[in-house]
Design a protein around this motif. Structure first.
Motif, mmCIF file in Angstrom:
data_model
loop_
_atom_site.group_PDB
_atom_site.id
_atom_site.type_symbol
_atom_site.label_atom_id
_atom_site.label_comp_id
_atom_site.label_asym_id
_atom_site.label_seq_id
_atom_site.Cartn_x
_atom_site.Cartn_y
_atom_site.Cartn_z
ATOM 1 N N THR A 5 39.042 38.471 80.550
ATOM 2 C CA THR A 5 39.857 39.630 80.257
ATOM 3 C C THR A 5 40.866 39.814 81.382
ATOM 4 O OG1 THR A 5 38.482 41.220 81.433
ATOM 5 C CG2 THR A 5 37.876 40.734 79.145
ATOM 6 N N ILE A 6 41.973 40.418 81.045
ATOM 7 C CA ILE A 6 43.020 40.668 82.031
ATOM 8 C C ILE A 6 42.483 41.584 83.142
ATOM 9 C CG2 ILE A 6 44.024 42.544 80.638
ATOM 10 C CD1 ILE A 6 45.963 40.095 82.888
ATOM 11 N N LEU A 34 42.770 40.645 87.061
ATOM 12 C CA LEU A 34 43.458 41.476 88.054
ATOM 13 C C LEU A 34 42.487 41.981 89.102
ATOM 14 C CD1 LEU A 34 45.963 43.480 85.836
ATOM 15 C CD2 LEU A 34 46.388 41.469 87.232
ATOM 16 N N LEU A 92 47.397 48.377 83.291
ATOM 17 C CA LEU A 92 46.490 48.778 82.210
ATOM 18 C C LEU A 92 46.327 50.270 82.153
ATOM 19 C CD1 LEU A 92 44.484 45.870 83.251
ATOM 20 C CD2 LEU A 92 44.838 46.238 80.824
ATOM 21 N N THR A 123 53.007 45.679 81.219
ATOM 22 C CA THR A 123 51.687 45.079 81.072
ATOM 23 C C THR A 123 51.773 43.627 80.615
ATOM 24 O OG1 THR A 123 51.197 47.223 80.157
ATOM 25 C CG2 THR A 123 49.409 45.689 80.258
ATOM 26 N N GLU A 166 50.406 40.441 82.671
ATOM 27 C CA GLU A 166 49.383 39.570 82.093
ATOM 28 C C GLU A 166 49.841 38.104 82.107
ATOM 29 O OE1 GLU A 166 47.420 40.812 78.563
ATOM 30 O OE2 GLU A 166 46.271 38.950 78.475
ATOM 31 N N ALA A 197 49.562 36.945 85.691
ATOM 32 C CA ALA A 197 48.163 36.825 86.116
ATOM 33 C C ALA A 197 47.505 35.604 85.475
ATOM 34 C CB ALA A 197 47.385 38.090 85.775
ATOM 35 N N ARG A 198 47.804 35.349 84.211
ATOM 36 C CA ARG A 198 47.197 34.193 83.545
ATOM 37 C C ARG A 198 47.781 32.886 84.070
ATOM 38 N NH1 ARG A 198 43.381 35.708 80.277
ATOM 39 N NH2 ARG A 198 43.545 37.632 79.078
#
Lengths: 72, 294
Positions: free
Chosen positions: A12-13, A17, A45, B87, B91, B94-95
Motif C-alpha cells: 500500500t502507498i 511512505l 493521503l 496524491t 504515489e 514513491a512507487r
C-alpha cells in the motif's frame, strides 16, 4: 496470513511512505534538496481524506516544517 | 581608496553553473556496499525514477552512493511544494523510488535514503558522504545479510472482548453472576460487565501485543515498534494494534516465520489478524541514532 512477496504493486502507498519518507536516512550536504526529518508521512493521503479546509491548513503547517534549504 | 576589479568578484561554482545549464541533478537512493560475493556490475542496468537515466555508483572511500540523474527543474522547491500535495504524483514517485530500491536490494547492502534526496552536484554529495562516514560503515555492518520485515496486527474488538470475559478471572466471575442473576437484577449487572469487559479488553490487548512483540524480538537482530496507522489510512475494519519492524538475518528467516505462524495460530481465534510485508531493505534500522542505540 497474507505474505506480500516483493511485488511493489501489492504494497500500500501508506506502507511505502511510512518507510521511504518517515524512516529513511536523512543525508544532509551542501546544495541538497531534501524532505526534512518531520512527519511528512500520510501528508498526501491525509490531504485526500480531510475536508478541503483542514487539508489546506495541514498542508501549510506541514510544508513549513518539511522542506528546508540549508544555507549555502 | 578601495578599488574593486572585475577579477576580484568570485565566480559561481562551475559545477553549479553546469548543472543549471544542463538541467541536471542527482537523485540519491541509498548508501551501500556490494553484497559479499555479488557482482553488481554483472547485473542489468536499473532504470532510475527518471526513466531516461540508469542508476550508477558514486564511490566515496568504502561507501557507495547509488544515484541516477534527474532533471534539476523537476526538483525546484516551489514545484515540489505543489507536487507533494498531489496524491497521484506522490504515489508515482514513491512507487518508482521503491522499484529502484527493491532492484538495488538484490545486489547491495543498503541504507535507504529518504524519498526525494536530490543533490545538485556530485561534490556536495561527496561532502555529505564525508560528513557521515563515521557511522555509515558500522550501520552497513549491522544490516548486512539481513532484511526488514513488517508485522502488523489488526484486532477485532468483539472477539477481544469475548476473550477478555473468558480469560480474566474477575470478568469470568462477573459473567457467572450475570447468568445466575434474577431477571430484575440482571440488567444492571450486564451493564457493569460490559463496562468492566471494555477496560479488561484494553488491558488484555496491551499485555498480549507486548508479549507478541517480545516473542518476535527473540528471533531478530533488532525490533522497532512503528506508529499505529489510523483506520482511514489502513482501511481495515479492525483497529491496528501493532505496526512492528523487524530486522531479520536472511539465515534466520525460516525461524522467524515459524515463530510468526505459531503466534498466528495462537491468536487468530481471539480476533488478532496478522499481516506480513517484506522483505524491505533496512529502512527502520538505518539511522545514526539507531546505530548509537545499538
Amino acid at each position: 496470513m497474507e505474505t506480500a512477496k516483493w511485488d511493489t504493486s501489492d504494497l500500500t502507498i501508506v506502507d511505502l511512505l511510512d518507510r521511504a519518507l518517515d524512516k529513511g536516512v536523512l543525508l544532509w550536504g551542501e546544495l541538497v534538496i531534501s524532505v526534512a526529518d518531520v512527519d511528512l508521512v500520510y501528508l498526501g493521503l491525509k490531504a485526500m481524506l480531510c475536508s478541503i479546509d483542514t487539508a489546506e491548513q495541514m498542508r501549510e503547517k506541514a510544508w513549513q516544517q518539511l522542506i528546508e534549504t540549508p544555507s549555502v | 581608496m578601495q578599488i574593486t576589479t572585475m577579477d576580484a568578484v568570485p565566480l559561481p561554482d562551475a559545477e553549479i553553473v553546469t548543472a543549471l545549464l544542463e538541467n541536471r541533478a542527482y537523485y540519491a537512493y541509498a548508501l551501500a556496499r556490494p553484497k559479499p560475493g555479488v557482482s553488481a556490475a554483472a547485473a542489468a542496468p536499473i532504470v532510475g525514477v527518471d526513466p531516461r537515466h540508469t542508476v550508477r555508483e558514486v564511490v566515496h572511500g568504502e561507501v557507495l552512493a547509488l544515484v541516477s540523474d534527474v532533471a534539476l527543474a523537476e526538483y525546484d522547491l516551489e514545484l515540489l511544494r505543489e507536487r507533494f500535495q498531489n496524491t497521484l504524483w506522490l504515489e508515482v514517485l514513491a512507487r518508482g523510488h521503491q522499484r529502484v530500491i527493491a532492484a538495488l536490494n538484490e545486489h547491495y547492502t543498503l541504507l535507504p535514503l529518504k524519498l526525494c534526496t536530490v543533490y545538485t552536484n556530485e561534490a556536495s554529495l561527496h561532502e555529505a558522504l564525508e560528513a557521515n562516514s563515521a557511522w555509515v560503515g558500522a550501520a552497513l555492518d549491522r544490516v548486512e545479510g539481513a532484511q526488514e520485515w513488517g508485522v502488523k496486527i489488526f484486532c477485532d474488538r468483539a472477539a477481544l472482548v469475548t476473550w477478555a470475559i473468558s480469560e480474566v478471572p474477575q470478568l469470568r466471575q462477573l459473567a457467572t453472576t450475570v447468568n445466575a442473576a434474577s431477571p430484575g437484577a440482571r440488567y444492571m449487572l450486564e451493564k457493569r460487565l460490559q463496562r468492566a469487559a471494555e477496560q479488561g479488553a484494553d488491558d488484555l490487548r496491551r499485555r498480549e501485543v507486548e508479549a507478541i512483540g517480545a516473542q518476535l524480538a527473540t528471533k531478530v537482530r533488532a525490533a522497532q515498534a512503528g506508529t499505529l496507522q489510523p483506520q482511514q489510512l489502513h482501511g481495515h475494519a479492525e483497529e491496528m494494534v501493532l505496526n512492528g519492524a523487524y530486522l531479520v538475518a536472511e539465515s534466520e528467516f525460516e525461524t522467524f516465520r515459524a515463530a510468526l505462524d505459531e503466534l498466528v495460530a495462537e491468536y487468530s481465534p481471539h480476533g488478532f489478524n496478522f499481516e506480513l510485508t517484506g522483505p524491505w531493505p533496512a529502512y527502520s534500522f538505518s539511522t545514526p541514532e539507531q546505530q548509537e542505540a545499538a
